[in-house]
Scaffold this motif. Structure first.
Motif, PDB file in Angstrom:
ATOM      1  N   MET A   1      23.659 -33.119  13.649  1.00  0.00           N
ATOM      2  CA  MET A   1      24.727 -33.457  12.705  1.00  0.00           C
ATOM      3  C   MET A   1      25.896 -32.519  12.923  1.00  0.00           C
ATOM      4  SD  MET A   1      22.668 -33.975   9.196  1.00  0.00           S
ATOM      5  CE  MET A   1      21.679 -35.410   8.887  1.00  0.00           C
ATOM      6  N   ASP A   2      27.062 -33.090  13.198  1.00  0.00           N
ATOM      7  CA  ASP A   2      28.252 -32.266  13.429  1.00  0.00           C
ATOM      8  C   ASP A   2      29.144 -32.297  12.197  1.00  0.00           C
ATOM      9  OD1 ASP A   2      30.319 -30.820  14.386  1.00  0.00           O
ATOM     10  OD2 ASP A   2      30.623 -31.986  16.204  1.00  0.00           O
ATOM     11  N   GLU A   3      29.104 -31.252  11.424  1.00  0.00           N
ATOM     12  CA  GLU A   3      29.864 -31.159  10.169  1.00  0.00           C
ATOM     13  C   GLU A   3      29.797 -32.475   9.387  1.00  0.00           C
ATOM     14  OE1 GLU A   3      33.674 -29.319  10.483  1.00  0.00           O
ATOM     15  OE2 GLU A   3      33.263 -28.618  12.515  1.00  0.00           O
ATOM     16  N   PRO A   4      28.595 -32.896   9.012  1.00  0.00           N
ATOM     17  CA  PRO A   4      28.448 -34.226   8.417  1.00  0.00           C
ATOM     18  C   PRO A   4      29.102 -34.339   7.048  1.00  0.00           C
ATOM     19  CG  PRO A   4      26.398 -33.027   8.225  1.00  0.00           C
ATOM     20  CD  PRO A   4      27.317 -32.179   9.068  1.00  0.00           C
TER      21      PRO A   4
ATOM     22  N   LYS B   1      30.459 -24.840  18.945  1.00  0.00           N
ATOM     23  CA  LYS B   1      29.327 -25.405  18.208  1.00  0.00           C
ATOM     24  C   LYS B   1      29.136 -26.880  18.552  1.00  0.00           C
ATOM     25  CE  LYS B   1      31.392 -24.574  14.323  1.00  0.00           C
ATOM     26  NZ  LYS B   1      32.691 -24.019  14.605  1.00  0.00           N
ATOM     27  N   SER B   2      30.218 -27.642  18.426  1.00  0.00           N
ATOM     28  CA  SER B   2      30.109 -29.075  18.728  1.00  0.00           C
ATOM     29  C   SER B   2      29.710 -29.275  20.172  1.00  0.00           C
ATOM     30  CB  SER B   2      31.442 -29.776  18.483  1.00  0.00           C
ATOM     31  OG  SER B   2      31.845 -29.597  17.159  1.00  0.00           O
ATOM     32  N   THR B   3      30.252 -28.433  21.036  1.00  0.00           N
ATOM     33  CA  THR B   3      29.941 -28.566  22.452  1.00  0.00           C
ATOM     34  C   THR B   3      28.444 -28.418  22.693  1.00  0.00           C
ATOM     35  OG1 THR B   3      32.108 -27.736  23.054  1.00  0.00           O
ATOM     36  CG2 THR B   3      30.394 -27.589  24.712  1.00  0.00           C
TER      37      THR B   3
END
Ligand SMILES: Nc1ncnc2c1ncn2[C@@H]1O[C@H](COP(=O)(O)OP(=O)(O)OP(=O)(O)O)[C@@H](O)[C@H]1O
Ligand SMILES: [Mg+2]
Lengths: 274, 620
Positions: free
Chosen positions: A194-197, A66-68
């Protein structure tokens, strides 16, 4: 590539920052994207379309990419040595991995909020004025206006208007994260990644940020990675479910959560693996 | 930090404090306190020696007097104070700027591997370039630069002095229309080169300690890397940078031997970049050899004033704010929600220039080192003479062997005393004291203070204590005793680091088997810290071999030495000083400089190999 030829953007010559054309329906189009970290393939043939002014959630077990994927959307992956992207990612009608893509322009238009709040060790004001300043805004009145507008957008103005010259490091975790959102908004992005904000925040701060996102989607397109299934169900319009580098299912949030088509999705949603 | 706590807890759980254990702890504590005693001893003895001067001349007349003439008993040091301060400021400004930019390059842009890209389609050439690349890939540019910085830091002051006299002064003389090149500018340039490695390595550490997330945050806003580095990361490292500059100030103001030949030696106020000057440190070195009575006391008093400056500089380090605390006043904002269009423009040209400057300065630093090495190696080879090495020693002819022997004895005696003391002090700090406690803070402050004391002041202290008070003559033993204090901080610090790196689980395993604390320390902790202790010893050896200012008045400058440590002799660095000082034995000076350089080089390599070994072991 072809799109660029079809849409000779007149502003392009005037201002290299405004090379994107967001008049279409979709903000982001991801086509057959493979991503490799060295020999390891982290993303496999991803296809996905993110509509404008919606919140798109990405869910899936840890390490599924996901982050990738998020980081390929504003090319933060360029920082990773040995990272290679194949396929086509179109944002605002431009191939962002095209040869002449201007990274400053891309990242100005595609902002990012990180998992851990990362305010700069500066005052609240300077944190938000930082982005505009690096884009040449020097006039105090204009900076004031941007700071105020961004803080209002992030629903922090009343909270912070009397502490603008206090250190941003002294704020609470939730405030820091919303400040980072305000900072990202200061350069007027079209898209916010937004990455797991909220994963580092308490429930109350999390709630505030969710409200904020619901408000923000009037003006910006939001793509959010989350580990929190309820969060995805509560606030997102579209949801993508990832597993081992593949996008297993992508659709409206309602469909994904009530009638998933793929058994893997269902098992994940109902908490049977992950 | 928590480790030691746990150690203490584990210990009290297991071992009741019997006499032996208590006595050992007491011994470690005493060793740790040696730094405190040393600082007080230095201040006390130098002050004691200055009392006659302050009494007979008057503190005010001494400090603010503008004329220095021992023949007429006129002792005013204001011009020297002014000269010292000017040269210090200039050099830290210069060396600081170059050092900061070099550090930025090393931390953010220095590539690990160099690579030639070939885009043409000549297969033969492609093959050849492929071969070259394979060789290039074996070279790690970052490691090379680290070693360059360390080597620059390891070259003895006196060798810098020779380099300054021969290269910098000549170069400046050309700029000055063929007249004298000595003076303010020459001193500043030379000292700038000398503080460079300190600034570079400390700033690099500070930059690397800045969280990666700041860089990412700035990049995500659309910054170029140069913008992110110069606008966010560099300011975020400001406290570390300021500390580095303060340390450099202390170094520069206290440096004696390097500037002795490039200052021009005139105790007058400066009037331009090329005016010949005398600094506080050179005043002492120049005249202490023959001074007696009030004159000697006035020189000690000069040392005392110097020491006060250094102490102020060192202590000011404690007032550097550790992190950002709120900004300057920002004017209150209007509640203003107008939706005017504000045009964003691409910027960053300035930061690109700054990036260019960092590359340039890093290259400059490498070039400077290359010039120094080239100059010393060439002159060492050209002036090579067999008789310097083989002929029998004589009072009036410099020969290598006595100095080599004296140096070896000096190193041996100093280490034999300093190493156990330093290790015991480190044991107390890491294994016994509560982390963050008052005791530790006080001891640390004194260790830092001690490591900031200029060599020349150590020399004055050794002279006052061992010769004037205890009545010993100049000898290798006295030199060694003085150097024990000089190298103590280095040994304590690197030993402590290596003790800290020993995993807690090892200690626990030993306690679990019923071993006492002392036994655990000596059987388990120290053996696993041996690479670190070896590094400490080698750093100390480097310092001892390179030391000259602290030895001239304690060990002496005799050309002869017969092996008895109670006799005078000159170490290699001091031999270089004596040979070049009157210009009579320049050939011998060059050869000595060459040998000193080889020592510095070899010691650096050994440290590098030890540390690489440790790193490899940790990875496995
Ligand atoms: N810089 C990198 N170098 C090599 N491999 C990486 C790198 N970053 C991520 N990976 C690998 O790529 C895969 C996907 O990682 P990614 O961080 O995108 O997962 P994620 O879905 O965000 O997981 P999480 O929910 O834990 O954040 C993982 O297997 C990870 O180990
Ligand atoms: Mg992730």
């Amino acid at each position: 590539m072809e799109n660029e030829k079809k849409n000779p953007n007149e502003k392009q010559k005037k201002n290299p920052l405004e090379i994107f054309d967001f008049s279409g329906e979709n903000a982001i189009e991801v086509k057959d994207v493979d991503l490799y970290y060295g020999d390891f393939q982290a993303l496999k043939k991803i296809n996905m379309v993110v509509p404008k002014y919606e919140i798109t959630a990405m869910i899936g077990p840890s390490g599924c990419g996901k982050s990738t994927l998020l980081k390929t959307l504003n090319r933060m992956n360029d920082l990773v040595e040995g990272c290679r992207v194949e396929g086509l990612i179109t944002i605002g009608n431009r191939n962002i991995y095209g040869k002449d893509m201007d990274l400053s322009a891309l990242r100005k238009n595609v902002g990012m909020v990180f998992q851990k709040p990362n305010p700069f060790p500066m005052s609240v004001y300077d944190n938000i004025a930082y982005g505009p300043r690096t884009f040449g805004i020097k006039k105090r009145s204009q900076l004031d206006e941007i700071v105020e507008r961004s803080l209002r957008q992030a629903a922090m103005w009343d909270e912070l208007k009397d502490r603008l010259n206090k250190s941003a490091i002294g704020l609470s975790g939730g405030q820091q994260q919303r400040l980072c959102i305000a900072r990202a908004l200061s350069v007027q992005p079209e898209i916010l990644l937004m990455d797991e904000p909220t994963s580092a925040l308490d429930p109350i701060s999390t709630g505030k940020i969710e409200e904020l996102c619901a408000e923000l989607k009037k003006d910006v397109t939001i793509v959010m990675v989350t580990h929190n299934m309820q969060q995805a169900a509560r606030i997102s319009d579209k949801t993508g479910f990832f597993l081992l580098g593949e996008l297993i299912e992508f659709g409206t949030t309602d469909d994904i959560f009530t009638s998933p088509k793929r058994p893997e999705t269902e098992r994940y949603i109902t908490g049977r693996f992950g | 930090m928590k480790n030691a706590n746990a150690a203490a807890a584990a210990d009290t759980r297991r071992a009741p404090l019997n006499f032996k254990e208590g006595f050992a702890k007491f011994l470690f504590f005493v060793c740790a306190c040696l730094s405190i005693i040393a600082v007080f001893g230095i201040v006390g003895f130098v002050l004691y020696g200055s009392v006659p001067a302050f009494r007979d001349i008057g503190v005010f007349q001494f400090i603010f007097g503008t004329s220095w003439n021992p023949n007429y008993d006129r002792y005013g040091i204001l011009p020297m104070i002014v000269n010292s301060l000017i040269v210090t400021l200039f050099s830290v400004l210069l060396g600081g700027i170059v050092g900061i930019f070099t550090a930025v390059f090393l931390a953010f842009w220095c590539p690990d591997k160099i690579h030639i890209n070939y885009r043409g389609n000549d297969p033969k050439r492609a093959q050849r370039i492929e071969k070259i690349n394979r060789v290039l890939h074996k070279i790690n540019l970052r490691t090379i630069f680290d070693q360059i910085i360390k080597l620059l830091a390891g070259i003895p002051s006196i060798v810098y002095g020779l380099f300054g006299l021969e290269i910098i002064v000549q170069m400046l003389s050309g700029m000055n229309g063929g007249r004298d090149g000595k003076g303010i500018l020459a001193c500043s340039l030379l000292l700038a080169i000398m503080v460079l490695p300190t600034v570079t390595s400390l700033v690099k550490n500070a930059l690397e300690a800045v969280p990666e997330s700041y860089l990412e945050g700035a990049l995500a806003l659309g910054n170029s890397k140069a913008q992110a580095v110069f606008c966010v990361v560099l300011p975020a490292a400001r406290s570390g940078i300021i500390s580095a500059l303060i340390l450099a100030l202390g170094r520069a103001v206290g440096e004696a031997m390097a500037v002795i030949w490039v200052s021009g030696n005139r105790a007058l106020f400066p009037s331009g970049l090329f005016s010949n000057i005398r600094t506080m440190t050179t005043n002492i070195v120049m005249e202490m050899g023959y001074a007696t009575g009030l004159h000697q006391s006035a020189l000690l008093a000069t040392g005392f004033v110097l020491l006060v400056f250094v102490l102020i500089i060192t202590l000011s380090m404690n007032f550097v704010p550790k992190e950002y605390r709120g900004g300057k006043g920002t004017r209150a904002l209007l509640d203003n929600t107008g939706e005017r269009e504000i045009p964003f423009r691409k910027q960053g040209a300035l930061q690109d220039v700054l990036f260019g400057i960092s590359v340039f300065f890093a290259a400059l630093v490498a070039l400077i080192l290359a010039i120094i090495i080239f100059y010393i190696v060439i002159n060492g080879i050209v002036n090579f003479s067999v008789s310097f090495i083989t002929s029998a020693q004589a009072i009036d002819v410099p020969t290598l062997m006595p100095s080599l022997l004296a140096t070896l004895e000096l190193v041996g005696i100093t280490l034999a005393i300093a190493l156990p003391l330093g290790i015991c002090a480190a044991i107390f700090l890491n294994e016994y004291a509560k982390p963050g406690s008052k005791v530790i803070k006080v001891i640390r402050t004194f260790i830092d203070t001690l490591s900031g004391v200029p060599s020349i002041v150590f020399g004055l202290f050794g002279m006052m204590l061992f010769r004037n008070t205890l009545g010993m003559g100049r000898s290798v033993l006295v030199g060694a005793l003085t150097l024990v204090i000089v190298v103590l901080p280095t040994i304590i610090r690197s030993t402590e680091e290596s003790l800290h790196a020993v995993p807690m689980s090892l200690r626990e395993a030993s306690y679990g088997l019923g071993a006492s604390k002392v036994r655990t320390i000596f059987r388990i902790v120290l053996p696993s810290a041996i690479p670190g202790i070896a590094t400490a010893a080698i750093l100390a050896i480097g310092r001892i071999i390179g030391e000259s200012a602290a030895l001239v008045f304690t060990m002496g400058t005799a050309f002869t030495f017969y092996g008895d440590p109670s006799g005078a002799g000159s170490s290699l660095a001091v031999l270089l000083y004596t040979c070049a000082n009157e210009g009579l034995h320049m050939g011998e000076a060059y050869m000595t400089a060459f040998i000193l350089l080889i020592f510095a080089f070899v010691l650096n390599i050994i440290v590098y190999l030890i540390q690489r070994g440790v790193r490899k072991k940790r990875m496995n």
